[in-house]
Design an enzyme around this catalytic site. Structure first.
Site, PDB file in Angstrom:
ATOM      1  N   HIS A  14       0.871  -1.186   0.000  1.00  0.00           N
ATOM      2  CA  HIS A  14       0.000   0.000   0.000  1.00  0.00           C
ATOM      3  C   HIS A  14       0.904   1.231   0.000  1.00  0.00           C
ATOM      4  O   HIS A  14       1.449   1.609   1.034  1.00  0.00           O
ATOM      5  CB  HIS A  14      -0.897   0.041   1.236  1.00  0.00           C
ATOM      6  CG  HIS A  14      -1.926   1.130   1.199  1.00  0.00           C
ATOM      7  ND1 HIS A  14      -3.257   0.896   1.432  1.00  0.00           N
ATOM      8  CD2 HIS A  14      -1.836   2.455   0.942  1.00  0.00           C
ATOM      9  CE1 HIS A  14      -3.942   2.032   1.344  1.00  0.00           C
ATOM     10  NE2 HIS A  14      -3.080   2.996   1.036  1.00  0.00           N
ATOM     11  N   HIS A  16       1.512   5.358  -1.665  1.00  0.00           N
ATOM     12  CA  HIS A  16       1.141   6.537  -2.443  1.00  0.00           C
ATOM     13  C   HIS A  16       2.416   7.187  -2.976  1.00  0.00           C
ATOM     14  O   HIS A  16       3.308   7.542  -2.198  1.00  0.00           O
ATOM     15  CB  HIS A  16       0.381   7.536  -1.574  1.00  0.00           C
ATOM     16  CG  HIS A  16      -0.920   7.020  -1.070  1.00  0.00           C
ATOM     17  ND1 HIS A  16      -2.093   7.127  -1.785  1.00  0.00           N
ATOM     18  CD2 HIS A  16      -1.235   6.371   0.083  1.00  0.00           C
ATOM     19  CE1 HIS A  16      -3.078   6.574  -1.096  1.00  0.00           C
ATOM     20  NE2 HIS A  16      -2.593   6.104   0.044  1.00  0.00           N
ATOM     21  N   ARG A  18       2.011   9.654  -5.628  1.00  0.00           N
ATOM     22  CA  ARG A  18       1.582  10.900  -6.284  1.00  0.00           C
ATOM     23  C   ARG A  18       2.085  10.922  -7.730  1.00  0.00           C
ATOM     24  O   ARG A  18       2.183   9.888  -8.375  1.00  0.00           O
ATOM     25  CB  ARG A  18       2.042  12.128  -5.486  1.00  0.00           C
ATOM     26  CG  ARG A  18       1.805  12.077  -3.979  1.00  0.00           C
ATOM     27  CD  ARG A  18       0.383  11.848  -3.588  1.00  0.00           C
ATOM     28  NE  ARG A  18       0.216  11.967  -2.137  1.00  0.00           N
ATOM     29  CZ  ARG A  18      -0.780  11.421  -1.468  1.00  0.00           C
ATOM     30  NH1 ARG A  18      -1.699  10.700  -2.092  1.00  0.00           N
ATOM     31  NH2 ARG A  18      -0.876  11.579  -0.159  1.00  0.00           N
ATOM     32  N   ASN A  42      -5.314   6.935  -6.424  1.00  0.00           N
ATOM     33  CA  ASN A  42      -6.118   8.140  -6.140  1.00  0.00           C
ATOM     34  C   ASN A  42      -5.379   9.416  -6.530  1.00  0.00           C
ATOM     35  O   ASN A  42      -5.141  10.311  -5.717  1.00  0.00           O
ATOM     36  CB  ASN A  42      -6.562   8.185  -4.679  1.00  0.00           C
ATOM     37  CG  ASN A  42      -5.415   8.139  -3.687  1.00  0.00           C
ATOM     38  OD1 ASN A  42      -4.368   7.552  -3.963  1.00  0.00           O
ATOM     39  ND2 ASN A  42      -5.609   8.744  -2.529  1.00  0.00           N
ATOM     40  N   LYS A 100      -9.029  -0.923  -6.204  1.00  0.00           N
ATOM     41  CA  LYS A 100      -9.135  -0.232  -4.919  1.00  0.00           C
ATOM     42  C   LYS A 100     -10.535   0.360  -4.755  1.00  0.00           C
ATOM     43  O   LYS A 100     -11.013   1.112  -5.610  1.00  0.00           O
ATOM     44  CB  LYS A 100      -8.084   0.881  -4.821  1.00  0.00           C
ATOM     45  CG  LYS A 100      -8.116   1.661  -3.500  1.00  0.00           C
ATOM     46  CD  LYS A 100      -7.797   0.758  -2.307  1.00  0.00           C
ATOM     47  CE  LYS A 100      -7.867   1.531  -0.990  1.00  0.00           C
ATOM     48  NZ  LYS A 100      -6.637   2.280  -0.719  1.00  0.00           N
ATOM     49  N   HIS A 137     -10.568   0.565   1.341  1.00  0.00           N
ATOM     50  CA  HIS A 137     -10.388   1.570   2.389  1.00  0.00           C
ATOM     51  C   HIS A 137     -11.605   1.405   3.291  1.00  0.00           C
ATOM     52  O   HIS A 137     -12.705   1.835   2.954  1.00  0.00           O
ATOM     53  CB  HIS A 137     -10.323   2.979   1.813  1.00  0.00           C
ATOM     54  CG  HIS A 137     -10.116   4.031   2.852  1.00  0.00           C
ATOM     55  ND1 HIS A 137      -8.925   4.705   3.012  1.00  0.00           N
ATOM     56  CD2 HIS A 137     -10.943   4.506   3.822  1.00  0.00           C
ATOM     57  CE1 HIS A 137      -9.032   5.556   4.021  1.00  0.00           C
ATOM     58  NE2 HIS A 137     -10.257   5.451   4.524  1.00  0.00           N
ATOM     59  N   HIS A 175      -4.828  -1.168   5.681  1.00  0.00           N
ATOM     60  CA  HIS A 175      -4.500  -0.326   6.837  1.00  0.00           C
ATOM     61  C   HIS A 175      -5.523  -0.430   7.974  1.00  0.00           C
ATOM     62  O   HIS A 175      -6.103   0.556   8.404  1.00  0.00           O
ATOM     63  CB  HIS A 175      -4.279   1.135   6.424  1.00  0.00           C
ATOM     64  CG  HIS A 175      -5.314   1.747   5.529  1.00  0.00           C
ATOM     65  ND1 HIS A 175      -6.672   1.625   5.720  1.00  0.00           N
ATOM     66  CD2 HIS A 175      -5.166   2.514   4.404  1.00  0.00           C
ATOM     67  CE1 HIS A 175      -7.315   2.281   4.786  1.00  0.00           C
ATOM     68  NE2 HIS A 175      -6.419   2.825   3.971  1.00  0.00           N
ATOM     69  N   LEU A 221      -5.697   8.878   7.804  1.00  0.00           N
ATOM     70  CA  LEU A 221      -6.983   8.208   7.675  1.00  0.00           C
ATOM     71  C   LEU A 221      -6.748   6.804   7.135  1.00  0.00           C
ATOM     72  O   LEU A 221      -6.044   6.667   6.123  1.00  0.00           O
ATOM     73  CB  LEU A 221      -7.920   8.985   6.744  1.00  0.00           C
ATOM     74  CG  LEU A 221      -8.490  10.285   7.314  1.00  0.00           C
ATOM     75  CD1 LEU A 221      -9.268  11.042   6.232  1.00  0.00           C
ATOM     76  CD2 LEU A 221      -9.400  10.006   8.515  1.00  0.00           C
ATOM     77  N   ASP A 249       1.018   2.503   3.573  1.00  0.00           N
ATOM     78  CA  ASP A 249       0.176   3.690   3.362  1.00  0.00           C
ATOM     79  C   ASP A 249       1.005   4.964   3.475  1.00  0.00           C
ATOM     80  O   ASP A 249       0.523   6.015   3.901  1.00  0.00           O
ATOM     81  CB  ASP A 249      -0.997   3.730   4.342  1.00  0.00           C
ATOM     82  CG  ASP A 249      -2.089   4.721   3.933  1.00  0.00           C
ATOM     83  OD1 ASP A 249      -2.083   5.156   2.766  1.00  0.00           O
ATOM     84  OD2 ASP A 249      -2.928   5.063   4.788  1.00  0.00           O
ATOM     85  N   HIS A 253       2.601  14.445   1.814  1.00  0.00           N
ATOM     86  CA  HIS A 253       1.967  15.757   1.648  1.00  0.00           C
ATOM     87  C   HIS A 253       3.004  16.801   2.039  1.00  0.00           C
ATOM     88  O   HIS A 253       3.772  16.594   2.990  1.00  0.00           O
ATOM     89  CB  HIS A 253       0.746  15.922   2.551  1.00  0.00           C
ATOM     90  CG  HIS A 253      -0.392  15.014   2.233  1.00  0.00           C
ATOM     91  ND1 HIS A 253      -1.214  15.212   1.148  1.00  0.00           N
ATOM     92  CD2 HIS A 253      -0.847  13.895   2.854  1.00  0.00           C
ATOM     93  CE1 HIS A 253      -2.138  14.263   1.120  1.00  0.00           C
ATOM     94  NE2 HIS A 253      -1.938  13.451   2.139  1.00  0.00           N
ATOM     95  N   ALA A 265      -4.599  14.415   5.345  1.00  0.00           N
ATOM     96  CA  ALA A 265      -4.382  13.199   6.134  1.00  0.00           C
ATOM     97  C   ALA A 265      -3.313  12.346   5.485  1.00  0.00           C
ATOM     98  O   ALA A 265      -3.346  12.111   4.282  1.00  0.00           O
ATOM     99  CB  ALA A 265      -5.683  12.411   6.248  1.00  0.00           C
TER     100      ALA A 265
END
Length: 348
Positions: A14, A16, A18, A42, A100, A137, A175, A221, A249, A253, A265
């Site tokens: 899992h 991210h 970007r 996402n 997902k 999720h 998660h 989250l 996860d 950011h 989050a």
């Protein structure tokens, strides 16, 4: 006295990454330690088709550091308009390994997610037919449900009905954050249900976010829960149980976006995940199960071969230092601080 442990090279199920400048900056933090990662879809706009997943994979591969040995495992973002045939093609051609499910509004860039689960039933049936896993999720977004109860309510209202209506659907509860979820996974039969656990949910509880002032870099989250839930996650992760495995996860950011009045989050953990995990497992006298959690269980559930390379961790009395943040083209990103000294490091 130095201790050493060698594992099969780990997977992150899992992640991210970007896109654009952020992708360029954060990707090396994962490829340093991990052989593969399940890439979340996402983006804005989200990755919903086979063609979009293939294009995103190419952007990731183009951003790899020189000499990196890393495979991105792509996912498709489930929407009420997802085409079952396009999804099946993505799976058959090896473009995407999973789908997902984001309940609409559940987390960052989830506004294109599912409102009406009846509308995605044909997609779920196709996934069960071809053996393509569904990653969830696991939170409802009903404003009347307390944020600390959203995972438990999701199990009752959404997940259990989906699984009952779609026999053979392989599901990963991503998660997880509660002992309720741990118990649900352990109570399932048939081998079609598993769960990923993040490093940061093994370390922080909700007091870390709220006690003594708000700590935005611990806000994620699903939100961290009570200490009793954290302890249940630690027990599951360190038990060797093949139904639980690592999904960091890790979610970058910029500090500017984390520190807004309505901040984003996510915890950015890619940089020090393996050192933190070794510390957690060491404290539980469970280092013998670290390889299963990071390198074996997830691969088995996703029906992937185990990585052939290895990763070695060493422990010394002197604490290990990590950067407090990394610089990106979009601005600085703070690296997760476990709040205690780390003595395990990945050997170069």
């Amino acid at each position: 006295m130095t201790q050493t442990i060698t594992l099969r090279r780990p997977d992150d199920f899992h992640l991210h990454l970007r896109d654009g400048a952020m992708l360029q900056a954060v990707l090396p933090e994962t490829t340093r330690d991990f052989a593969r990662a399940l890439i979340m879809p996402n983006l804005v706009p989200p990755v919903v088709t086979a063609a979009q997943a293939a294009a995103y994979r190419e952007r990731i591969l183009s951003a790899l550091p020189a000499g990196a040995d890393f495979t991105p495992l792509m996912t498709l973002y489930l929407t009420e308009d997802t085409d079952p045939n396009d999804l099946a093609r993505a799976h058959a051609e090896g473009i995407a390994v999973a789908v997902k499910l984001y309940p609409a509004g559940a987390t960052t860039n989830s506004h294109s997610g599912v409102h009406n689960f009846d509308k995605v039933r044909p997609v779920l049936e196709k996934m069960a037919e071809i053996g393509m896993p569904l990653c969830t999720h696991g939170e409802v977004t009903d404003p009347e449900v307390d944020i600390f109860d959203r995972e438990a309510v999701f199990i009752d209202r959404v997940l259990e009905p989906i699984r009952a209506a779609t026999p053979g659907l392989r599901v990963i509860m991503e998660h997880i954050t509660t002992r309720t979820a741990v118990s649900y996974v352990r109570g399932a039969t048939g081998g079609d249900l598993a769960a990923s656990i993040t490093m940061h949910h093994l370390i922080i509880n909700r007091n870390h976010i709220l006690a003594g002032g708000i700590k935005p870099h611990y806000y994620c989250l699903p939100v961290a829960k009570r200490e009793t839930h954290r302890l249940a996650l630690v027990e599951a992760a360190t038990s060797g149980d093949g139904r639980f495995f690592l999904g960091t996860d890790s979610a970058p950011h910029t500090d500017a976006n984390k520190l807004l009045p309505c901040g984003c989050a996510g915890c950015f953990t890619a940089t020090n995940t393996m050192s933190c995990l070794a510390e957690v497992f060491d404290r539980e006298n469970a280092l013998q199960h670290l390889e299963a959690f990071t390198s074996l269980n997830g691969a088995a559930h996703y029906r992937l071969p185990v990585n052939t390379g290895t990763l070695t961790l060493t422990r010394s009395e002197a604490p290990v230092s990590f950067p407090s943040h990394i610089e990106t083209g979009d601005g600085p990103v703070t690296v997760f601080d476990p709040g205690f000294a780390l003595h395990w490091r990945v050997a170069e």
